[in-house]
Scaffold this motif. Structure first.
Motif, PDB file in Angstrom:
ATOM      1  N   VAL A   1     -26.895 -31.863  16.166  1.00 13.06           N
ATOM      2  CA  VAL A   1     -26.082 -32.761  17.151  1.00 13.06           C
ATOM      3  C   VAL A   1     -25.590 -33.950  16.670  1.00 13.06           C
ATOM      4  CG1 VAL A   1     -26.672 -31.582  19.139  1.00 13.06           C
ATOM      5  CG2 VAL A   1     -27.880 -33.386  18.486  1.00 13.06           C
ATOM      6  N   THR A   2     -26.297 -34.390  15.429  1.00 10.34           N
ATOM      7  CA  THR A   2     -26.248 -35.590  14.648  1.00 10.34           C
ATOM      8  C   THR A   2     -26.597 -36.863  15.408  1.00 10.34           C
ATOM      9  OG1 THR A   2     -23.711 -36.053  15.298  1.00 10.34           O
ATOM     10  CG2 THR A   2     -23.954 -34.481  13.465  1.00 10.34           C
TER      11      THR A   2
ATOM     12  N   ASN B   1     -33.062 -39.447  17.406  1.00 10.94           N
ATOM     13  CA  ASN B   1     -32.230 -38.993  18.521  1.00 10.94           C
ATOM     14  C   ASN B   1     -32.858 -37.866  19.624  1.00 10.94           C
ATOM     15  OD1 ASN B   1     -32.129 -36.912  17.063  1.00 10.94           O
ATOM     16  ND2 ASN B   1     -29.904 -36.503  17.201  1.00 10.94           N
TER      17      ASN B   1
ATOM     18  N   THR C   1     -24.789 -38.876  16.719  1.00 11.36           N
ATOM     19  CA  THR C   1     -23.891 -39.127  17.821  1.00 11.36           C
ATOM     20  C   THR C   1     -24.388 -38.494  19.214  1.00 11.36           C
ATOM     21  OG1 THR C   1     -22.347 -37.705  17.375  1.00 11.36           O
ATOM     22  CG2 THR C   1     -21.992 -39.625  16.569  1.00 11.36           C
ATOM     23  N   GLY C   2     -25.119 -37.618  18.939  1.00 14.33           N
ATOM     24  CA  GLY C   2     -25.714 -36.508  20.123  1.00 14.33           C
ATOM     25  C   GLY C   2     -27.171 -36.773  20.242  1.00 14.33           C
ATOM     26  N   HIS C   3     -27.840 -36.365  21.183  1.00 16.66           N
ATOM     27  CA  HIS C   3     -29.018 -36.522  21.743  1.00 16.66           C
ATOM     28  C   HIS C   3     -29.927 -35.310  22.310  1.00 16.66           C
ATOM     29  CE1 HIS C   3     -32.268 -39.511  22.751  1.00 16.66           C
ATOM     30  NE2 HIS C   3     -32.414 -38.871  23.855  1.00 16.66           N
TER      31      HIS C   3
ATOM     32  N   ASP D   1     -24.345 -31.050  27.873  1.00 18.48           N
ATOM     33  CA  ASP D   1     -23.250 -30.287  27.281  1.00 18.48           C
ATOM     34  C   ASP D   1     -24.142 -29.007  27.161  1.00 18.48           C
ATOM     35  OD1 ASP D   1     -21.199 -32.193  26.957  1.00 18.48           O
ATOM     36  OD2 ASP D   1     -22.816 -33.220  25.414  1.00 18.48           O
TER      37      ASP D   1
ATOM     38  N   ALA E   1     -21.923 -31.355  17.038  1.00 11.99           N
ATOM     39  CA  ALA E   1     -22.110 -32.787  16.800  1.00 11.99           C
ATOM     40  C   ALA E   1     -21.670 -33.409  18.106  1.00 11.99           C
ATOM     41  CB  ALA E   1     -21.203 -33.217  15.643  1.00 11.99           C
ATOM     42  N   GLY E   2     -22.493 -34.359  18.639  1.00 11.35           N
ATOM     43  CA  GLY E   2     -22.346 -35.171  19.547  1.00 11.35           C
ATOM     44  C   GLY E   2     -22.878 -34.605  20.924  1.00 11.35           C
ATOM     45  N   ASP E   3     -23.338 -33.503  21.040  1.00 11.68           N
ATOM     46  CA  ASP E   3     -23.797 -32.756  22.345  1.00 11.68           C
ATOM     47  C   ASP E   3     -25.083 -33.297  22.689  1.00 11.68           C
ATOM     48  OD1 ASP E   3     -22.267 -30.584  22.465  1.00 11.68           O
ATOM     49  OD2 ASP E   3     -23.404 -28.969  21.653  1.00 11.68           O
ATOM     50  N   ARG E   4     -25.163 -33.415  23.998  1.00  7.56           N
ATOM     51  CA  ARG E   4     -26.299 -33.872  24.902  1.00  7.56           C
ATOM     52  C   ARG E   4     -26.935 -32.758  25.354  1.00  7.56           C
ATOM     53  NH1 ARG E   4     -23.019 -36.180  29.735  1.00  7.56           N
ATOM     54  NH2 ARG E   4     -22.049 -34.333  28.987  1.00  7.56           N
TER      55      ARG E   4
END
Length: 216
Positions: free
Chosen positions: A75-76, A101, A78-80, A120, A53-56
């Motif tokens: 990645v939710t 996303n 919050t990620g992209h 990431d 989660a949150g990973d680019r």
């Protein structure tokens, strides 16, 4: 005309690289080629990449965006996930189906248009064999550059079947690019680019993967 030429159109390189410019034909061929198990195969790839989660995330050679759309909910919001492919036709097709996303960029793996340490996780599935032979080491160096220290890499390639007849059929359908041994194709490019290899092996549905990290 073989399916390889049907999918590639007129953008082929003499040294084995090329772009695929017929996204709908490619998706249809992939569905057939994975014997109806394409979703399962790419879910296994996504799991092997260990997204968080949150990973680019960057998908090099994203094609129609199939793997990006599997990674995007993991990645939710919050990620992209960014998909890159040299074929404008494939990028247009991916954008038409993009998750909220996900974004898509026309570009080549050997000249990634992103700043150092932007991601990431970098993934690339069934794409290295489409790159010109001489450009492949630079593509791996570019993947290293755009990863943050400690970032992760997953490269997956087609693994020809062991059965000689099945290998011949695959070659007739797809051309010489899909007859390679993935270990020979990748060789030492991944560690030579600076990565530390963590795991490699076979996955179902004729896939081979290497997972690595950029050292801290």
């Amino acid at each position: 005309m073989g399916l390889g030429k049907l999918l590639h159109g007129h953008h082929e390189h003499a040294d084995g690289g090329g772009t695929i410019d017929r996204p709908r034909a490619y998706d249809a061929f992939a569905t057939i080629g994975f014997l109806g198990a394409r979703r399962a195969a790419f879910t296994r790839l996504a799991t092997a990449a260990r997204p968080r989660a949150g990973d680019r995330v960057l998908d090099v050679g994203c094609g129609t965006g199939y793997l990006t759309r599997i990674l995007s909910p993991v990645v939710t919001p919050t990620g992209h996930v960014t998909g890159l492919d040299p074929s404008p036709a494939m990028i247009d097709h991916a954008r038409d189906r993009a998750s909220a996303n996900c974004t898509y960029v026309v570009g080549e793996g050997q000249s990634l248009p992103f700043p150092d340490g932007s991601f990431d996780l970098v993934v690339s599935s069934l794409a290295v064999h489409h790159m010109p032979t001489g450009a492949r080491p630079e593509a791996l160096r570019q993947m290293f550059r755009v990863l943050r220290p400690g970032g992760r890499l997953l490269i997956a390639e087609f693994r020809p079947p062991a059965n000689p007849l099945a290998r011949r059929v695959i070659g007739l359908l797809s051309g010489p690019a899909m007859r390679h041994d993935p270990q020979d194709l990748l060789g030492t490019m991944i560690p030579d680019a600076g990565f530390q290899v963590e795991a490699e092996g076979e996955l179902p549905h004729l896939l081979y993967y290497v997972r690595a990290t950029r050292p801290q």
